[in-house]
Design a protein around this motif. Structure first.
Motif, PDB file in Angstrom:
ATOM      1  N   ALA A 206       0.816  -0.985   0.015  1.00 26.01           N
ATOM      2  CA  ALA A 206      -0.015  -0.091  -0.008  1.00 26.01           C
ATOM      3  C   ALA A 206       0.750   1.256   0.079  1.00 26.01           C
ATOM      4  CB  ALA A 206      -0.924  -0.107   1.200  1.00 26.01           C
ATOM      5  N   PHE A 207       2.052   1.235   0.674  1.00 21.11           N
ATOM      6  CA  PHE A 207       2.921   2.397   0.647  1.00 21.11           C
ATOM      7  C   PHE A 207       3.559   2.609  -0.748  1.00 21.11           C
ATOM      8  CE2 PHE A 207       6.782   4.700   1.232  1.00 21.11           C
ATOM      9  CZ  PHE A 207       6.675   5.538   2.341  1.00 21.11           C
ATOM     10  N   PHE A 208       3.902   1.431  -1.216  1.00 24.08           N
ATOM     11  CA  PHE A 208       4.690   1.746  -2.456  1.00 24.08           C
ATOM     12  C   PHE A 208       3.587   2.299  -3.730  1.00 24.08           C
ATOM     13  CE2 PHE A 208       7.561  -1.650  -1.030  1.00 24.08           C
ATOM     14  CZ  PHE A 208       8.523  -0.977  -1.336  1.00 24.08           C
ATOM     15  N   GLU A 209       2.366   1.858  -3.689  1.00 20.86           N
ATOM     16  CA  GLU A 209       1.352   2.348  -4.363  1.00 20.86           C
ATOM     17  C   GLU A 209       0.999   3.816  -4.215  1.00 20.86           C
ATOM     18  OE1 GLU A 209      -2.093  -0.366  -3.848  1.00 20.86           O
ATOM     19  OE2 GLU A 209      -0.824  -2.145  -4.839  1.00 20.86           O
TER      20      GLU A 209
ATOM     21  N   ASP B  99      -1.404   6.192   7.028  1.00 18.32           N
ATOM     22  CA  ASP B  99      -1.352   4.996   8.163  1.00 18.32           C
ATOM     23  C   ASP B  99      -2.726   4.872   8.682  1.00 18.32           C
ATOM     24  OD1 ASP B  99       0.722   3.891  10.097  1.00 18.32           O
ATOM     25  OD2 ASP B  99      -0.345   5.188  11.494  1.00 18.32           O
ATOM     26  N   HIS B 100      -3.323   5.965   8.893  1.00 17.01           N
ATOM     27  CA  HIS B 100      -4.650   5.880   9.650  1.00 17.01           C
ATOM     28  C   HIS B 100      -5.489   4.798   8.533  1.00 17.01           C
ATOM     29  CE1 HIS B 100      -4.631   8.305  13.117  1.00 17.01           C
ATOM     30  NE2 HIS B 100      -3.745   8.986  12.468  1.00 17.01           N
TER      31      HIS B 100
ATOM     32  N   ARG C 118      -6.878   1.213  17.585  1.00 20.38           N
ATOM     33  CA  ARG C 118      -5.550   1.699  17.023  1.00 20.38           C
ATOM     34  C   ARG C 118      -4.557   1.962  18.064  1.00 20.38           C
ATOM     35  NH1 ARG C 118      -2.672   6.076  15.375  1.00 20.38           N
ATOM     36  NH2 ARG C 118      -1.371   5.966  13.427  1.00 20.38           N
ATOM     37  N   HIS C 119      -5.188   2.764  18.977  1.00 19.29           N
ATOM     38  CA  HIS C 119      -4.186   3.160  20.073  1.00 19.29           C
ATOM     39  C   HIS C 119      -3.689   1.761  20.848  1.00 19.29           C
ATOM     40  CE1 HIS C 119      -4.175   7.434  19.611  1.00 19.29           C
ATOM     41  NE2 HIS C 119      -5.499   7.450  19.470  1.00 19.29           N
ATOM     42  N   MET C 120      -4.651   0.971  21.081  1.00 20.26           N
ATOM     43  CA  MET C 120      -4.372  -0.365  21.639  1.00 20.26           C
ATOM     44  C   MET C 120      -3.166  -1.097  20.784  1.00 20.26           C
ATOM     45  SD  MET C 120      -7.789  -2.082  23.197  1.00 20.26           S
ATOM     46  CE  MET C 120      -7.435  -3.689  22.570  1.00 20.26           C
TER      47      MET C 120
END
Length: 167
Positions: free
Chosen positions: A45-48, A136-137, A148-150
């Protein structure tokens, strides 16, 4: 997990894509397997999303770490990010060739190479910073804010265990 099988797309012997569902229920009970599965998908997902920036997750992390730790040397940053020495050299060579980072030798130790983020590198970090947070979210959109925090807390605790940090 609802479904204990993971779907994947693979190439058949004739090169055509085929969808198969494999029973990976035994692997889905292993934290390491699930973390690796998620990591691979997060990197994809980051690369895309950031292909136009030309940065890989490792390059982005290196830039951010160098910016946040002025005067840190290449070996310190590599160790902190768990990047092998040979991989770090190639990574920094690429960042340097794009003028995102510069290297300088310290007076105290001629073997230690300090990494300095260039103005162009800082500009790139600033340009994509909000997209990084949004990305990231989005990658954990299946989780509530609390979850997410957990997750961050639990992963941080495991990371600290490997860093040898006492909690």
């Amino acid at each position: 997990m609802k479904d204990k099988s993971l779907e994947y797309e693979s190439a058949s012997s004739n090169g055509e894509a085929s969808n198969k569902t494999l029973d990976l229920s035994e692997l889905n009970g292993l934290i390491g397997f699930l973390i690796r599965f998620v990591q691979l998908n997060l990197f994809q997902a980051f690369f895309e999303r950031f292909q136009l920036s030309g940065l890989s997750p490792g390059e982005y992390s290196t830039l951010v770490a160098a910016q946040a730790n002025p005067g840190a040397n290449q070996g310190e940053i590599a160790a902190a990010l768990m990047i092998k020495r040979s991989n770090m050299t190639k990574l920094v060579n690429g960042l340097e060739s794009r003028k995102l980072i510069s290297r300088s030798v310290t007076k105290e130790d001629k073997r230690a190479v300090k990494l300095n983020v260039t103005p162009k590198g800082r500009q790139l970090i600033d340009a994509i910073a909000s997209d990084i947070v949004e990305h990231d979210h989005a990658t954990v959109s299946a989780l509530s804010v609390h979850e997410r925090h957990m997750l961050l807390g639990l992963l941080g605790k495991i990371a600290d265990q490997y860093r040898g940090v006492q909690s």
